[in-house]
Every structure is written in C-alpha cells, then in structure tokens.
Design a protein around this motif. Structure first.
Motif, PDB file in Angstrom:
ATOM      1  N   VAL A  57       0.844  -1.201   0.000  1.00 23.31           N
ATOM      2  CA  VAL A  57       0.000   0.000   0.000  1.00 23.31           C
ATOM      3  C   VAL A  57       0.878   1.249   0.000  1.00 23.31           C
ATOM      4  N   GLY A  58       1.936   1.231   0.806  1.00 20.22           N
ATOM      5  CA  GLY A  58       2.845   2.374   0.861  1.00 20.22           C
ATOM      6  C   GLY A  58       3.563   2.632  -0.451  1.00 20.22           C
ATOM      7  N   MET A  59       3.736   1.579  -1.251  1.00 16.79           N
ATOM      8  CA  MET A  59       4.408   1.722  -2.544  1.00 16.79           C
ATOM      9  C   MET A  59       3.424   2.060  -3.666  1.00 16.79           C
ATOM     10  N   GLY A  60       2.155   2.255  -3.312  1.00 18.65           N
ATOM     11  CA  GLY A  60       1.195   2.733  -4.299  1.00 18.65           C
ATOM     12  C   GLY A  60       0.087   1.782  -4.684  1.00 18.65           C
ATOM     13  N   LEU A  61       0.045   0.611  -4.077  1.00 21.61           N
ATOM     14  CA  LEU A  61      -1.000  -0.353  -4.415  1.00 21.61           C
ATOM     15  C   LEU A  61      -2.390   0.186  -4.108  1.00 21.61           C
ATOM     16  N   GLY A  62      -2.514   0.932  -3.030  1.00 17.50           N
ATOM     17  CA  GLY A  62      -3.807   1.512  -2.669  1.00 17.50           C
ATOM     18  C   GLY A  62      -4.347   2.434  -3.754  1.00 17.50           C
ATOM     19  N   ALA A  63      -3.452   3.135  -4.453  1.00 19.88           N
ATOM     20  CA  ALA A  63      -3.868   4.042  -5.528  1.00 19.88           C
ATOM     21  C   ALA A  63      -4.488   3.286  -6.691  1.00 19.88           C
ATOM     22  N   LEU A  64      -4.036   2.049  -6.931  1.00 15.88           N
ATOM     23  CA  LEU A  64      -4.627   1.230  -7.998  1.00 15.88           C
ATOM     24  C   LEU A  64      -6.101   0.975  -7.747  1.00 15.88           C
ATOM     25  N   PHE A  65      -6.448   0.718  -6.485  1.00 15.23           N
ATOM     26  CA  PHE A  65      -7.841   0.449  -6.150  1.00 15.23           C
ATOM     27  C   PHE A  65      -8.697   1.701  -6.275  1.00 15.23           C
ATOM     28  N   GLN A  66      -8.099   2.853  -6.039  1.00 15.97           N
ATOM     29  CA  GLN A  66      -8.842   4.100  -6.230  1.00 15.97           C
ATOM     30  C   GLN A  66      -9.011   4.399  -7.716  1.00 15.97           C
ATOM     31  N   ALA A  67      -8.004   4.083  -8.502  1.00 15.21           N
ATOM     32  CA  ALA A  67      -8.078   4.346  -9.942  1.00 15.21           C
ATOM     33  C   ALA A  67      -9.005   3.371 -10.651  1.00 15.21           C
ATOM     34  N   TRP A  68      -9.024   2.120 -10.205  1.00 14.40           N
ATOM     35  CA  TRP A  68      -9.873   1.090 -10.831  1.00 14.40           C
ATOM     36  C   TRP A  68     -10.776   0.470  -9.777  1.00 14.40           C
ATOM     37  N   PRO A  69     -11.953   1.027  -9.574  1.00 13.22           N
ATOM     38  CA  PRO A  69     -12.877   0.506  -8.554  1.00 13.22           C
ATOM     39  C   PRO A  69     -13.246  -0.965  -8.755  1.00 13.22           C
ATOM     40  N   ALA A  70     -13.190  -1.466  -9.983  1.00  7.74           N
ATOM     41  CA  ALA A  70     -13.519  -2.877 -10.229  1.00  7.74           C
ATOM     42  C   ALA A  70     -12.549  -3.803  -9.484  1.00  7.74           C
ATOM     43  N   LEU A  71     -11.291  -3.387  -9.336  1.00  3.32           N
ATOM     44  CA  LEU A  71     -10.334  -4.175  -8.560  1.00  3.32           C
ATOM     45  C   LEU A  71     -10.778  -4.285  -7.108  1.00  3.32           C
ATOM     46  N   SER A  72     -11.273  -3.186  -6.579  1.00  2.54           N
ATOM     47  CA  SER A  72     -11.748  -3.170  -5.201  1.00  2.54           C
ATOM     48  C   SER A  72     -12.950  -4.100  -5.025  1.00  2.54           C
ATOM     49  N   ILE A  73     -13.851  -4.065  -5.987  1.00  2.00           N
ATOM     50  CA  ILE A  73     -15.024  -4.947  -5.923  1.00  2.00           C
ATOM     51  C   ILE A  73     -14.594  -6.406  -6.008  1.00  2.00           C
ATOM     52  N   GLY A  74     -13.668  -6.702  -6.903  1.00  2.00           N
ATOM     53  CA  GLY A  74     -13.150  -8.064  -7.023  1.00  2.00           C
ATOM     54  C   GLY A  74     -12.502  -8.543  -5.736  1.00  2.00           C
ATOM     55  N   LEU A  75     -11.708  -7.677  -5.108  1.00  2.00           N
ATOM     56  CA  LEU A  75     -11.065  -8.022  -3.850  1.00  2.00           C
ATOM     57  C   LEU A  75     -12.112  -8.301  -2.776  1.00  2.00           C
ATOM     58  N   LYS A  76     -13.175  -7.499  -2.748  1.00  2.00           N
ATOM     59  CA  LYS A  76     -14.239  -7.717  -1.772  1.00  2.00           C
ATOM     60  C   LYS A  76     -14.918  -9.062  -1.984  1.00  2.00           C
ATOM     61  N   ILE A  77     -15.159  -9.413  -3.219  1.00  2.00           N
ATOM     62  CA  ILE A  77     -15.832 -10.684  -3.509  1.00  2.00           C
ATOM     63  C   ILE A  77     -14.950 -11.858  -3.112  1.00  2.00           C
ATOM     64  N   VAL A  78     -13.687 -11.819  -3.507  1.00  2.00           N
ATOM     65  CA  VAL A  78     -12.756 -12.895  -3.160  1.00  2.00           C
ATOM     66  C   VAL A  78     -12.579 -12.963  -1.638  1.00  2.00           C
ATOM     67  N   GLY A  79     -12.411 -11.809  -1.014  1.00  2.00           N
ATOM     68  CA  GLY A  79     -12.241 -11.760   0.438  1.00  2.00           C
ATOM     69  C   GLY A  79     -13.452 -12.300   1.176  1.00  2.00           C
ATOM     70  N   ALA A  80     -14.645 -11.911   0.724  1.00  2.00           N
ATOM     71  CA  ALA A  80     -15.870 -12.387   1.370  1.00  2.00           C
ATOM     72  C   ALA A  80     -16.016 -13.893   1.215  1.00  2.00           C
ATOM     73  N   ALA A  81     -15.735 -14.402   0.032  1.00  2.00           N
ATOM     74  CA  ALA A  81     -15.857 -15.843  -0.202  1.00  2.00           C
ATOM     75  C   ALA A  81     -14.875 -16.616   0.682  1.00  2.00           C
ATOM     76  N   TYR A  82     -13.646 -16.137   0.768  1.00  2.00           N
ATOM     77  CA  TYR A  82     -12.652 -16.834   1.576  1.00  2.00           C
ATOM     78  C   TYR A  82     -12.997 -16.750   3.062  1.00  2.00           C
ATOM     79  N   LEU A  83     -13.464 -15.593   3.496  1.00  2.00           N
ATOM     80  CA  LEU A  83     -13.873 -15.442   4.890  1.00  2.00           C
ATOM     81  C   LEU A  83     -15.007 -16.393   5.238  1.00  2.00           C
ATOM     82  N   LEU A  84     -15.985 -16.528   4.349  1.00  2.00           N
ATOM     83  CA  LEU A  84     -17.092 -17.450   4.597  1.00  2.00           C
ATOM     84  C   LEU A  84     -16.613 -18.895   4.623  1.00  2.00           C
ATOM     85  N   TYR A  85     -15.673 -19.232   3.756  1.00  2.00           N
ATOM     86  CA  TYR A  85     -15.093 -20.576   3.783  1.00  2.00           C
ATOM     87  C   TYR A  85     -14.409 -20.842   5.129  1.00  2.00           C
ATOM     88  N   LEU A  86     -13.625 -19.866   5.602  1.00  2.00           N
ATOM     89  CA  LEU A  86     -12.947 -20.034   6.883  1.00  2.00           C
ATOM     90  C   LEU A  86     -13.940 -20.114   8.039  1.00  2.00           C
TER      91      LEU A  86
END
Length: 197
Positions: A57-86
């Motif tokens: 994030v400090g090297m700029g990864l956070g800016a990618l999610f702000q520039a491309w909101p679809a990446l953020s949505i994808g991360l949320k979907i993958v994160g939610a699915a994995y959390l539910l599995y756990l």
C-alpha cells in the motif's frame, strides 16, 4: 519522526492489531482448538502478511484500487468468499485434539495471504499510510511504518491465541467446544458486515 509521532504510530498499531477482526477471531479459535505452539505459524503469517500488505500500500497499491474501482469490488468478492469458507471451517471443528490430517490451523502462507483479502487489514493499511507516511521522506517513513507495525503486531495478535489457549480447559467438554466453534464461525462471518454495507 518525533518521539510523540512515533508513540502515536505505536499506539495506532497496537489498537488496530489487538482489536477484534477476522484474523484475531481465527487466532483465538486456533489457540482453543490446537494450542499455542501449533498456532504459531498462523501468528507469524499474520504479522508477515500484514507487513507485506502495508509495504504494498505504501508503494502505491492503494492508488490502484482508487483508480480502478472494479479491482476493489473483485477483492471484496474474493475476500468475502474466503472469509465465509474459513467461518464454515471453524464452525465445523469438533475436537481439541483433532486428527492432524482432517483438521489443522492455518499455515504461515495461508494466514499471510489471507491478509491480502482481509477487509480490516486493508482499512488499517490504507489509514496508516495516509496518516503516518511522510511525503518528504517516503522510503524511510514507509520502512519505519512497517517496522513499528511488525514489532507491535506480533505480540498483539499473540494475545488472541493466548485467549484461546486459556479457554482449552473449559472447552474440553465436546458440547462446549462445538458451541464455541459455532459462535466463532458466526463471529468471523459477521466481520463481513462493515465491508458489505
């Protein structure tokens, strides 16, 4: 960085590391079911994974999610699915001395990778970089940020595994353990609520 700012950063790292969240719920459950020694790779993985996320994030990864909101949505979907599995995996645990093949705590790499889909980890990393990274000396401040978080995070998350270990005597009765694991699975699933709003 002044001593006051360093103390503020350390306090921020402590509060965000020790407060409830998906990783800490999993650590308490793992400590209760598998003991502290078998949970240690999970503890180390959480600290290493979060430190790597913070660095990214400090090297700029956070800016990618702000520039491309679809990446953020994808991360949320993958994160939610994995959390539910756990959550399902935790809720299904049935024994304090499980068959090592059938049940085991998360490994170092699994818990490190989990930080990359952990909603709380992203929120903390984005906030830490926004507040504590100095634009005048970005590399030095990012290194300091990562070092402070790593030093504070390790003992802070270990406390949650210790809580679980302290409950082992009470949870030796199978019905109590089953109830505990169901409650912890539900609690882990509920950590999705802020992300889904």
């Amino acid at each position: 960085m002044s001593i006051e700012n360093l103390l503020a950063l350390a306090t921020f790292a402590l509060v965000t590391s020790i407060s409830p969240g998906p990783s800490n719920v999993m650590l308490m459950t793992s400590g209760a079911n598998f003991g502290f020694a078998r949970t240690m790779p999970q503890i180390l993985g959480i600290t290493a994974g979060f430190t790597a996320l913070l660095l990214g994030v400090g090297m700029g990864l956070g800016a990618l999610f702000q520039a491309w909101p679809a990446l953020s949505i994808g991360l949320k979907i993958v994160g939610a699915a994995y959390l539910l599995y756990l959550a399902w995996r935790i809720a299904g645990s049935r024994s304090i001395a499980p068959d090592p093949v059938a049940a085991r705590p998360l490994s170092f790499s699994e818990s490190a990778l989990f930080q990359w889909v952990n909603p709380k980890a992203w929120i903390v990393a984005l906030a830490a970089v926004a507040v504590y990274m100095d634009a005048a000396s970005p590399w030095a401040s990012l290194a300091r940020l990562c070092a402070v978080f790593a030093l504070v995070n390790l003992p802070a998350v270990s406390v949650w595994a210790g809580f679980g270990v302290a409950l082992r005597g009470f949870l030796a009765e199978p019905r109590r353990l089953r109830g505990f694991n169901l409650a912890m699975g539900a609690a882990l699933a509920l950590t999705l609520w802020p992300m889904l709003r």
